[in-house]
Design an enzyme around this catalytic site. Structure first.
Site, short mmCIF file in Angstrom:
data_model
loop_
_atom_site.label_atom_id
_atom_site.label_comp_id
_atom_site.label_asym_id
_atom_site.label_seq_id
_atom_site.Cartn_x
_atom_site.Cartn_y
_atom_site.Cartn_z
N CYS A 59 -17.60 37.74 -41.50
CA CYS A 59 -16.74 37.05 -40.54
C CYS A 59 -17.46 36.88 -39.20
CB CYS A 59 -15.47 37.85 -40.29
SG CYS A 59 -14.29 37.83 -41.63
N GLU A 61 -16.45 37.56 -36.20
CA GLU A 61 -16.34 38.71 -35.29
C GLU A 61 -17.34 39.80 -35.68
OE1 GLU A 61 -14.03 37.20 -37.06
OE2 GLU A 61 -12.03 37.37 -36.22
N1 THU Z 1 -13.14 34.52 -41.25
C1 THU Z 1 -13.70 34.92 -40.07
O1 THU Z 1 -14.85 34.59 -39.77
N2 THU Z 1 -12.95 35.69 -39.23
C2 THU Z 1 -11.67 36.07 -39.47
O2 THU Z 1 -11.11 36.85 -38.72
C3 THU Z 1 -10.95 35.51 -40.62
C4 THU Z 1 -11.79 34.87 -41.66
C5 THU Z 1 -13.95 33.72 -42.17
C6 THU Z 1 -14.30 34.42 -43.45
C7 THU Z 1 -14.60 33.25 -44.37
O3 THU Z 1 -15.96 32.86 -44.18
C8 THU Z 1 -13.70 32.16 -43.84
O4 THU Z 1 -13.27 32.56 -42.54
C9 THU Z 1 -12.48 31.90 -44.72
O5 THU Z 1 -11.77 33.07 -44.93
#
Ligand code: THU
Length: 140
Positions: A59, A61
């Site tokens: 993700c 973050e």
């Molecule tokens: N994702 C994030 O980068 N941060 C979050 O807090 C929620 C989800 C990303 C993970 C994945 O690559 C995409 O969003 C779809 O879930």
């Protein structure tokens, strides 16, 4: 965010939006950007980094916190902005709340999380997203 840091707000939001443009998300096509504001005014950003083995994706973050800690940061986290592609602001996923808690706890701060949508920004403290957190002190 304290009055000391309020003037960084627009810059932090812009940094998160910019970071989303560099996200590597070819599988979900869900581009997320995160920006971390530190007490000294530095902003560290990250975008999500996906993988052909889907479950290994990182993700935004988590990428941002990893960059900050790899750069030597151990606390001082004042605020976080996160933005996704949808109409509604997204909040950090559960795993990212825990990842954010680690660096926040190291400096004893409770960062304000700005959940940034195209039309609205929701503000919530990390401690409200992750109450009763397990953190470094839990190991004492
Ligand atoms: N994702 C994030 O980068 N941060 C979050 O807090 C929620 C989800 C990303 C993970 C994945 O690559 C995409 O969003 C779809 O879930």
């Amino acid at each position: 965010m304290s009055d000391d840091h309020a003037h960084y707000r627009d810059e932090l939001i812009a940094a998160a939006r910019h970071a989303a443009e560099a996200a590597y998300a070819p599988y979900s096509d869900f581009h997320v950007g995160a920006a971390l504001l530190f007490e000294d005014g530095e902003i560290v950003t990250g975008g999500n980094v996906e993988n052909a083995s889907y479950g290994l994706s990182l993700c935004a973050e988590t990428v941002a916190v990893s960059k900050a800690m790899a750069g030597g940061r151990r606390g001082g986290l004042v605020a976080v902005a996160v933005t996704g592609p949808g109409e509604d602001p997204i909040t950090p996923c559960g795993r990212c709340r825990q990842i954010l808690n680690e660096i926040a706890a190291l400096g004893g701060t409770d960062p304000l999380v700005l959940c940034v949508g195209p039309h609205a920004v929701r503000e919530v403290h990390l401690s409200d997203l992750l109450p009763m957190a397990f953190g470094p002190a839990s190991l004492d």
